[in-house]
Write an enzyme that holds these catalytic residues in place. Structure first.
Site: not given
Ligand code: PEP
Ligand code: MG
Length: 603
Positions: A214, A321, A357, A459, A482-483, A493, A530
């Site tokens: 804290h 997440r 999510r 994704e 990202n995916d 990645r 995202c």
């Molecule tokens: C993504 O894959 O772009 C995403 C936002 O999900 P994560 O990075 O949690 O896999």
């Molecule tokens: Mg993802």
């Protein structure tokens, strides 16, 4: 404070000739740079002796203990009254904490245990409290979760207050601390921290404390640079010696050379300028020069990041997440626990949308508690991950859906599904959601009149190519670049050996984004990005040019992306995006992106 000023104060405080520079590493828990003379806060173990008392004195000892409890309670209530002057998030945080401390002094294990020890072991009250704290601290320390073990710290803090009141050794007040001092302590209580005046105290460093404590939370909330867990701090610090605290980097420098001071002063000035500029931006709308409003939202992993999201001007949470609730623990989080987290987020965002999510576990994100649910495959990124795992076992999916539906009764919540590949997956989750809703309504649980929007993350390349079919089953899309990049370009990645091939500007990626956006827009359905690409100002014009109007990113990226949005013209960005989409060479695409940014960026 400038160097000369700091040195003058050091001299006035009676510091001897500067010793050699000493650099110590700790946990940077609250960003910012403080430079000033050290003010040492007396610490170390309290002098608690073990005294065996005769039977006849037990009652008197218990009465003395009872009085110390009363005094401690009074002090805590007084502290709470004083917190009203703090910034709201700090006042709220410290308010909860002080309430928890009050509860720990009211018929708690600590108070009952210490009271019993006085009688059973015929011990003086302070020793009884000390032994009880040790025992409680041991059971907390056994918990792997860092948040829970940090709560063990709270018991120790309350116990120390009790002991101080028993041995009549009150806490030091900070009102007499010279202006601009850096507090150096072995340990600081959150309550002490909350009462630090940032105008008077430049920063602090302590030998103990964790990032989840804290004390750390409060330091961030009131904006005082702080570094905790600095080993050997007290061996090097002297009263009045110049100390630098870099709360971002986690560094403490004692007796810095003039060169080091100049370096940190210039970093501090840069940070101050940046903070001022970004603060001004926070209040400004994310609107392009030709008047198109863009929604910038935050991605968060842990509820504690909510403050950062709002502080950076997030217009909603575009990605929560939820898998992080499952990590670093042995058991599964139940419906109640998840409901408490999601509803706190919904309330905290005060009417702005919150997109939660369902968990994306499997792949590189593992949870011990799910070890029985799947066999670790050789290729986990292509295995039982995310929605595939949720749909395989409704005992995993249903509590998440129930928690989300209940939280949706308290504000706008959207449910998002990771790794969707087939339209059937969305249909199955919708059926599950309707079943869970019926069950909850039968239990008399309040739910929103219409069930929350159900969206698909795009994704997986196949999902982007089948975007039309998925759009027919979805209420919104969010593109997880990202995916999408990982699966389209076949690049892990997290593997640094192929990191140079991970390129968001590969024409295949841009075409899949374009395809997805167009499928959503044809149905008039919301679509956002995202993935990390959304938080990178280099890609902002391109994404807006492709038709996106909603981007969700790490909270700290929002101000810079907003700055980019405000500097560009959507008509020009759309024209440039069209030209880019005619290209097939990655180098040529990059040149068109960068050239547009260079021209459109002010200065
Ligand atoms: C993504 O894959 O772009 C995403 C936002 O999900 P994560 O990075 O949690 O896999
Ligand atoms: Mg993802």
């Amino acid at each position: 404070m400038r160097t000369e000023e700091a040195t003058d104060i050091a001299k006035a405080a009676g510091a001897t000739e500067p010793a050699e520079e000493c650099r110590l590493a700790g946990l940077g828990v609250s960003p910012g740079i403080a430079i000033g003379p050290a003010y040492l806060v007396e610490g170390g173990d309290l002098p608690v002796h073990e005294i065996h008392i005769p039977e006849s004195e037990i009652e008197a000892e218990r009465a003395r203990f009872g009085e110390a409890v009363e005094v401690s309670l009074k002090q805590l209530r007084k502290l709470k009254a004083k917190t009203s002057g703090l910034p709201p998030s700090a006042a709220e945080e410290i308010g909860y904490l002080l309430d928890a401390h009050v509860a720990m002094l009211s018929n708690s294990r600590l108070v009952r245990g210490a009271g019993e020890r006085i009688g059973r072991q015929r011990l003086n009250a302070e020793r009884a409290v000390e032994l009880e704290i040790d025992e409680i601290a041991r059971s907390f320390a056994a918990m792997r979760d860092p948040y829970l073990s940090a709560r063990g710290e709270d018991v120790r803090v309350v116990g120390t207050r009790l002991i101080r009141n028993l041995i009549k050794k009150p806490y030091a007040a900070y009102s007499g601390v010279p202006q601009g001092s850096v507090i150096v302590a072995d340990e600081l209580t959150p309550a002490d921290t909350a009462l630090m005046d940032p105008q008077r105290i430049a920063g602090f460093a302590a030998q103990f404390g964790g990032a989840d404590s804290h004390t750390a939370i409060v330091a961030r909330a009131i904006g005082i640079p702080a570094v905790l867990a600095v080993p050997h701090l007290f061996e090097h610090a002297r009263a009045g010696a110049i100390v630098i605290v870099d709360g971002g980097e986690g560094t403490v420098v004692i007796d810095p050379t003039a060169e080091t001071v100049a370096h940190y002063e210039s970093r501090r000035d840069t940070l101050t300028r940046e903070r001022r500029y970004l603060n001004r931006l926070r209040r400004l709308p994310a609107v392009t020069r030709d008047g198109v409003e863009i929604t910038l939202e935050a991605n968060i992993e842990l509820p504690i990041e909510l403050d950062q999201a709002t502080a950076n001007g997030a217009m909603g949470l575009g990605l929560v997440r939820s898998e992080f609730l499952y990590m670093n623990r042995e058991d599964l989080p139940g419906e109640e626990e998840q409901y408490a987290v999601f509803s706190a987020l919904v309330r905290g965002m005060e009417g702005k949308p919150v997109t939660v999510r369902t968990f994306d576990l499997g792949g590189d994100k593992l949870a011990h508690s799910l070890a029985d649910h799947y066999i670790q495959s050789d290729n986990p990124a292509l295995g039982l991950r995310a929605i595939r795992l949720s749909l395989q076992d409704r005992r995993l999916l249903d509590p998440q859906l129930a928690a989300m539906l209940r939280a949706a009764a308290e504000g706008p919540l959207r449910i998002m599904l990771p790794m969707i590949t087939h339209a059937g997956e969305i249909r199955r989750v919708r059926e599950a959601m309707e079943q869970v809703a019926r069950r909850l309504r039968r239990r008399g649980v309040a739910l929103p009149k219409t069930l929350p929007p159900l969206g698909a993350m795009i994704e997986v390349p196949g999902a982007a190519l089948a975007a039309d079919a998925l759009a027919a089953e979805s209420d919104f899309f969010s593109i997880g670049t990202n995916d999408l990049i990982q699966y389209t370009l076949a690049i892990d990645r997290s593997d640094e050996q192929v990191a140079h091939l991970y390129n968001p500007l590969h024409p295949a990626i841009l075409r899949l984004i374009q395809f997805t956006v167009e499928a959503a827009l044809r149905r008039g359905m919301p679509v956002s990005v995202c993935g990390e690409m959304a938080g990178e100002p280099r890609y902002t014009a391109l994404l807006l040019g492709l038709g996106l109007r909603n981007l969700s990113m790490a909270p700290r990226s929002i101000p810079r992306v907003k700055q980019r949005v405000r500097s560009l013209d959507i008509v020009a960005a759309t024209r440039r995006a069209r030209a880019i989409m005619d290209q097939s060479d990655t180098g040529r695409i990059a040149a068109l992106v960068d050239d547009f940014n260079a021209v459109a960026l002010p200065g």
